[in-house]
Motif scaffolding. Structure first.
Motif, PDB file in Angstrom:
ATOM      1  N   VAL A 265      38.331  47.851  42.693  1.00 22.91           N
ATOM      2  CA  VAL A 265      38.742  47.688  41.296  1.00 22.91           C
ATOM      3  C   VAL A 265      39.288  46.284  41.057  1.00 22.91           C
ATOM      4  CG1 VAL A 265      40.382  48.456  39.536  1.00 22.91           C
ATOM      5  CG2 VAL A 265      39.165  50.140  40.926  1.00 22.91           C
ATOM      6  N   ASP A 266      40.180  45.839  41.949  1.00 22.86           N
ATOM      7  CA  ASP A 266      40.774  44.510  41.790  1.00 22.86           C
ATOM      8  C   ASP A 266      39.725  43.414  41.944  1.00 22.86           C
ATOM      9  OD1 ASP A 266      43.185  45.772  41.466  1.00 22.86           O
ATOM     10  OD2 ASP A 266      43.976  45.260  43.445  1.00 22.86           O
ATOM     11  N   TRP A 267      38.811  43.601  42.896  1.00 22.53           N
ATOM     12  CA  TRP A 267      37.771  42.597  43.167  1.00 22.53           C
ATOM     13  C   TRP A 267      36.852  42.425  41.968  1.00 22.53           C
ATOM     14  CZ3 TRP A 267      36.657  38.679  46.086  1.00 22.53           C
ATOM     15  CH2 TRP A 267      35.353  38.315  46.394  1.00 22.53           C
ATOM     16  N   ARG A 268      36.418  43.536  41.395  1.00 18.98           N
ATOM     17  CA  ARG A 268      35.538  43.458  40.226  1.00 18.98           C
ATOM     18  C   ARG A 268      36.229  42.772  39.049  1.00 18.98           C
ATOM     19  NH1 ARG A 268      32.618  49.450  40.108  1.00 18.98           N
ATOM     20  NH2 ARG A 268      31.078  49.031  41.759  1.00 18.98           N
ATOM     21  N   ALA A 269      37.489  43.113  38.826  1.00 21.80           N
ATOM     22  CA  ALA A 269      38.224  42.497  37.720  1.00 21.80           C
ATOM     23  C   ALA A 269      38.397  40.998  37.955  1.00 21.80           C
ATOM     24  CB  ALA A 269      39.583  43.170  37.557  1.00 21.80           C
ATOM     25  N   PHE A 270      38.648  40.635  39.199  1.00 17.31           N
ATOM     26  CA  PHE A 270      38.869  39.232  39.553  1.00 17.31           C
ATOM     27  C   PHE A 270      37.617  38.388  39.319  1.00 17.31           C
ATOM     28  CE2 PHE A 270      38.545  36.052  43.060  1.00 17.31           C
ATOM     29  CZ  PHE A 270      39.531  35.183  42.623  1.00 17.31           C
TER      30      PHE A 270
END
Length: 251
Positions: A212-217
């Protein structure tokens, strides 16, 4: 990645202590990396060699031999099995401090690998690939046993040759506003566009949060995993094997 593949991936996570999320950054998006405010002068230079037969017998059978020189550090070697099933590895090997089992996840695909590492004094790699050097002795006894257990027919130590070198620039940091340590590798293939890879690592229990964090980043910085997500190793092997001298025809 479809639902069935996701379920299979979760099953294959058993016995895997580390997961690496990866993406190749397309050439037309690389200016976006300036928004990460990374310091390129903090990068580390590596010189990488692979070892395989002229027809890449090892790679096509899931075995990778690699040696590396790193700026300011000792030389190191790896014998990698890819794909690997951790539960099928001997218990003695699974307990080795030199074994790293990891799942690599890229857009639409994943693979589990088992890498047996070795350390060598600075200068060992250059000595091994020089005239009169021994590629076999560059690797540790533990690595040579691992290789013997998994090598395909027709790919013994005297059948492989050095492929490389390729210069790699490695940068690890915590980009501003992102809580995950991020690795950026630039693999410089002579005469070709460098391959630029970004990645983060997580333990399996933190995989969902990491995704989730990677995609948002990456979306925040205008990055998308478009185009072929080409493995670094395969591209390097296929590049350098083109320059292996062909045997003279008989007769």
């Amino acid at each position: 990645m479809d639902q069935e593949k996701i379920m299979t991936m979760l099953e294959d996570l058993r016995g895997v202590p580390s997961v690496e999320l990866k993406m190749n950054v397309p050439a037309d998006q690389r200016m976006s990396l300036r928004g990460l405010r990374l310091d390129p002068l903090q990068g580390q230079i590596r010189e990488v060699f692979f070892f395989d037969t002229p027809d890449l017998t090892l790679y096509h059978n899931g075995v990778v031999l690699r040696a590396r020189r790193t700026q300011g550090k000792v030389d190191d070697t790896v014998v990698k099995l890819r794909p690997a099933v951790p539960a099928e590895l001997p218990e003695e090997l699974r307990l080795s401090k030199n074994l790293k089992v990891e799942m690599d996840v890229v857009k639409g695909a994943y693979v589990v690998s088992a890498s047996l590492k070795g350390k060598r004094p600075p200068g060992s790699v250059r000595e091994a690939i020089g005239d009169g050097g021994s590629i076999e002795r560059l690797f540790t006894k533990e690595q040579r046993r691992f290789f013997a257990d998994h090598k395909p027919a027709g790919a013994d130590w005297n059948d492989v040759l050095p492929l490389g070198p390729i210069i790699v620039v490695l940068l690890k940091s915590f980009p501003e506003g992102f809580d995950w340590r991020t690795t950026i590798e630039q693999w410089n293939y002579p005469g070709e566009m460098p391959l630029l890879e970004m990645s983060i690592k997580t333990e399996p229990q933190g995989l969902i949060d990491a995704v989730v964090d990677w995609r948002a980043f990456v979306r925040k910085h205008g990055l998308t995993a478009t185009g072929p997500q080409e493995p670094k190793t395969r591209r390097a092997l296929e590049y350098f094997v083109k320059y292996v001298p062909k045997p003279e025809p008989v007769g």
